[in-house]
Design a protein around this motif. Structure first.
Motif, short mmCIF file in Angstrom:
data_model
loop_
_atom_site.label_atom_id
_atom_site.label_comp_id
_atom_site.label_asym_id
_atom_site.label_seq_id
_atom_site.Cartn_x
_atom_site.Cartn_y
_atom_site.Cartn_z
N LEU A 69 -14.78 -4.61 -1.22
CA LEU A 69 -13.51 -4.91 -1.85
C LEU A 69 -12.68 -6.29 -1.35
O LEU A 69 -12.81 -7.01 -2.84
N SER B 244 0.80 -1.23 0.47
CA SER B 244 -0.26 0.12 -0.05
C SER B 244 0.91 1.04 0.54
O SER B 244 0.70 2.28 -1.06
N PHE C 150 -11.72 3.77 -4.51
CA PHE C 150 -11.70 2.84 -3.67
C PHE C 150 -11.14 2.93 -1.88
O PHE C 150 -11.92 2.52 -0.44
N ALA D 99 -7.04 -7.00 -0.71
CA ALA D 99 -7.88 -6.29 -1.02
C ALA D 99 -7.71 -4.98 -0.44
O ALA D 99 -7.43 -4.05 0.12
N MET E 190 -15.26 2.87 -0.82
CA MET E 190 -16.33 1.82 -1.12
C MET E 190 -15.50 0.88 0.19
O MET E 190 -14.30 0.83 0.99
N ILE F 28 -14.86 -8.52 -3.62
CA ILE F 28 -14.44 -8.27 -5.30
C ILE F 28 -13.34 -9.42 -5.40
O ILE F 28 -12.70 -9.99 -6.66
N VAL F 29 -11.89 -8.97 -4.89
CA VAL F 29 -10.89 -9.98 -5.13
C VAL F 29 -11.06 -10.97 -4.44
O VAL F 29 -10.22 -12.11 -5.07
N LEU G 252 -14.88 -2.12 2.78
CA LEU G 252 -13.17 -2.69 2.56
C LEU G 252 -13.77 -4.10 2.18
O LEU G 252 -13.73 -5.51 1.98
N LEU H 136 -4.79 -2.18 -1.90
CA LEU H 136 -5.81 -2.15 -2.69
C LEU H 136 -6.52 -0.59 -2.20
O LEU H 136 -6.31 0.71 -2.27
N TYR H 137 -7.07 -1.12 -1.14
CA TYR H 137 -7.65 -0.19 -0.01
C TYR H 137 -7.55 0.96 0.71
O TYR H 137 -6.82 2.14 0.37
N TYR I 9 -9.21 6.94 -9.09
CA TYR I 9 -8.28 5.60 -7.84
C TYR I 9 -9.30 6.05 -6.48
O TYR I 9 -9.30 4.98 -5.52
#
Length: 217
Positions: free
Chosen positions: A68, A31, A60, A92, A63, A71-72, A65, A95-96, A56
């Motif tokens: 996310l 991250s 993110f 996940a 959204m 999704i992942v 967590l 990205l978050y 981005y």
């Protein structure tokens, strides 16, 4: 509650927090790298890069967590990408958290006087060189406390991985409650102390860096 219970409690907590620390370490690393690159995009003179960085962050950061994670964890196998559950959790979380690191970096860059970048360019540095060697080092120095807050939030967010079967600390707590229902509060206190200890270490490291940078400045 006898010696066997406490031995089992310590064993499970150690196992759980080892996984939590692994999640935290990899997610913190990725991250930070992704967030720094996005922060550079946010202050880039190129409009498409600024637009990508802004999009981005807006996607993110806003959204949930858990969404996310879904999704992942569920989506990646659908496109043929099959890392282990552990690495899907790292993806996940990274990205978050990168969206928040990006905003810290951007705010840090904004604290650096424009004359610093202009002076770097006057001696022949391009935008990337002035950012890497002049602006970012000063920007990070200014955002140590907010970055520490982001990493503390990341520590607590690793507990979401328990929902997806990662045997980290919170997952172990669920097992302890199931196996030792008569020792609820000892289980709660044990898990809470573990998280408090991790957060205390992050805070201590951040304070140490802040003091050292302050002296160096």
């Amino acid at each position: 509650m006898g010696p066997e219970y406490f031995s089992e409690l310590i064993s499970r907590l150690v196992d759980g927090f080892v996984v939590t620390l692994q999640l935290l370490g990899w997610s913190l690393l990725f991250s930070t790298v992704i967030g720094t690159a996005l922060g550079a995009m946010r202050v880039s003179p190129l409009a498409p890069l600024r637009a990508f960085g802004t999009a981005y962050v807006n996607i993110f950061r806003n959204m949930p967590l858990v969404v996310l994670f879904l999704i992942v964890v569920v989506g990646l196998p659908g496109i043929g990408f099959l890392p282990s559950f552990f690495w899907r959790a790292v993806i996940a979380l990274s990205l978050y958290t990168a969206a928040f690191v990006c905003e810290c970096v951007r705010s840090g860059v904004n604290t650096v006087e424009a004359g610093q970048a202009e002076a770097a360019r006057s001696i022949g540095m391009d935008f990337g060189q002035s950012l890497r060697f002049v602006v970012l080092p000063q920007a990070f120095r200014a955002v140590i406390p907010p970055l520490a807050s982001v990493y503390i939030a990341l520590t607590k967010n690793t507990s979401v991985a328990a929902v997806f079967g990662i045997t980290e600390a919170t997952y172990q707590l669920s097992n302890l409650i199931r196996d030792f229902p008569g020792s609820l509060w000892v289980n709660f206190i044990g898990i809470a102390l573990g998280y408090i200890l991790i957060v205390a270490v992050i805070s201590a490291i951040a304070n140490m860096f802040e003091r050292r940078v302050g002296v160096a400045a």
